[in-house]
Design a protein around this motif. Structure first.
Motif, PDB file in Angstrom:
ATOM      1  N   GLU A  19       0.610  -1.095   0.127  1.00  0.00           N
ATOM      2  CA  GLU A  19      -0.484  -0.059   0.346  1.00  0.00           C
ATOM      3  C   GLU A  19       1.261   1.355  -0.421  1.00  0.00           C
ATOM      4  O   GLU A  19       0.520   1.512  -0.719  1.00  0.00           O
ATOM      5  CB  GLU A  19      -0.937  -0.266   1.229  1.00  0.00           C
ATOM      6  N   ASP A  25      -4.271  -0.555  -2.818  1.00  0.00           N
ATOM      7  CA  ASP A  25      -5.436   0.557  -1.425  1.00  0.00           C
ATOM      8  C   ASP A  25      -5.894  -0.693  -1.331  1.00  0.00           C
ATOM      9  O   ASP A  25      -5.875  -1.212  -0.677  1.00  0.00           O
ATOM     10  CB  ASP A  25      -5.853   1.274  -2.859  1.00  0.00           C
ATOM     11  N   HIS A  27      -9.031  -1.773  -0.330  1.00  0.00           N
ATOM     12  CA  HIS A  27     -10.268  -2.626  -1.158  1.00  0.00           C
ATOM     13  C   HIS A  27      -9.194  -4.099  -1.206  1.00  0.00           C
ATOM     14  O   HIS A  27      -9.739  -5.172  -0.482  1.00  0.00           O
ATOM     15  CB  HIS A  27     -10.129  -2.784  -2.268  1.00  0.00           C
ATOM     16  N   LYS A  84      -9.928  -3.456 -15.767  1.00  0.00           N
ATOM     17  CA  LYS A  84      -9.415  -2.506 -14.806  1.00  0.00           C
ATOM     18  C   LYS A  84     -11.021  -2.454 -13.421  1.00  0.00           C
ATOM     19  O   LYS A  84      -9.970  -2.462 -12.960  1.00  0.00           O
ATOM     20  CB  LYS A  84      -9.382  -0.696 -15.403  1.00  0.00           C
ATOM     21  N   SER A  87      -8.762  -4.721 -11.671  1.00  0.00           N
ATOM     22  CA  SER A  87      -7.841  -4.190 -11.082  1.00  0.00           C
ATOM     23  C   SER A  87      -8.530  -3.537  -9.523  1.00  0.00           C
ATOM     24  O   SER A  87      -8.090  -3.523  -8.407  1.00  0.00           O
ATOM     25  CB  SER A  87      -7.075  -3.077 -11.566  1.00  0.00           C
ATOM     26  N   LEU A  88      -8.957  -2.425  -9.441  1.00  0.00           N
ATOM     27  CA  LEU A  88     -10.199  -1.715  -9.158  1.00  0.00           C
ATOM     28  C   LEU A  88     -10.465  -2.374  -7.521  1.00  0.00           C
ATOM     29  O   LEU A  88     -10.563  -2.596  -6.381  1.00  0.00           O
ATOM     30  CB  LEU A  88     -10.860  -1.231  -9.379  1.00  0.00           C
ATOM     31  N   GLY A  91      -7.745  -4.262  -5.546  1.00  0.00           N
ATOM     32  CA  GLY A  91      -7.577  -2.955  -4.699  1.00  0.00           C
ATOM     33  C   GLY A  91      -5.659  -2.794  -6.345  1.00  0.00           C
ATOM     34  O   GLY A  91      -5.376  -2.349  -5.098  1.00  0.00           O
ATOM     35  N   CYS A  93      -4.158  -0.428  -8.074  1.00  0.00           N
ATOM     36  CA  CYS A  93      -4.570   0.806  -8.465  1.00  0.00           C
ATOM     37  C   CYS A  93      -3.851   1.283  -9.006  1.00  0.00           C
ATOM     38  O   CYS A  93      -4.249   1.679 -10.252  1.00  0.00           O
ATOM     39  CB  CYS A  93      -5.021   1.459  -7.163  1.00  0.00           C
ATOM     40  N   ASP A  97      -5.062   2.451 -12.811  1.00  0.00           N
ATOM     41  CA  ASP A  97      -4.981   3.319 -13.854  1.00  0.00           C
ATOM     42  C   ASP A  97      -3.676   3.915 -15.025  1.00  0.00           C
ATOM     43  O   ASP A  97      -4.221   4.438 -16.081  1.00  0.00           O
ATOM     44  CB  ASP A  97      -3.265   4.108 -12.786  1.00  0.00           C
TER      45      ASP A  97
END
Length: 172
Positions: A19, A25, A27, A84, A87-88, A91, A93, A97
């Motif tokens: 992190e 992140d 998540h 994406k 991935s979100l 987590g 990130c 991006d």
């Protein structure tokens, strides 16, 4: 019991480090925490395995798209949004991006920028995949080993880079 708690603490230290690096992140930590509450002890290992295998397939498809004489930008955007979203949710990130940058390149209809964005996605995937595999290997009692991740990576990432002079030698 103390050994299990020590392993969990080590795992959270690794996740915290990732992190801090910006690779993950909150998540990712939430997904792991949900695993502890789930009745299926394989849930988190399956989540990691599915993410890695789906990402590899999608990145391979992206690579094929940008190598075509005429890029199908709609298909490339759909692939980017697919990875994406995964991935979100997990987590991851920086990978998300990089997928966002690919969407921007698609909007510009710039093949050169799309090639660069796909390379960036590959690079971020490799950074995260290596650490996810490390987590799985070091914390087998807590997460269960996702041993086939290394084999998938070796099989999927052999070849050349899309960018001339790139140090990342990948082929999907």
């Amino acid at each position: 019991m103390a050994d299990k708690e020590a392993l969990i603490e080590q795992l959270f230290d690794i996740i915290s480090s990732m992190e801090e690096e910006g690779l993950l992140d909150f998540h990712f930590r939430v997904n792991y925490s949900l695993n502890k509450e789930a009745s299926d002890p394989y849930h988190f290992a399956e989540l990691l395995s599915n993410f890695c295998s789906d990402a590899q397939i999608t990145i391979r498809d992206m690579t094929s798209q940008v190598l075509e004489q005429s890029v199908n930008y709609q298909e490339l955007e759909e692939l980017s949004l697919k990875i994406k979203g995964g991935s979100l949710c997990l987590g991851v990130c920086l990978m998300a991006d990089a997928c966002g940058a690919l969407c921007e390149a698609v909007d510009e209809r710039s093949k050169e920028k799309c090639v660069g964005a796909v390379e960036a996605i590959k690079t971020e995937y490799l950074r995260v995949q290596d650490k996810i595999n490390n987590i799985a290997q070091q914390h087998q009692p807590e997460i269960l080993q996702v041993a086939h991740l290394s084999q998938l990576t070796e099989n999927a990432f052999i070849g050349h880079s899309l960018l001339p002079g790139s140090a990342v030698g990948l082929k999907f």
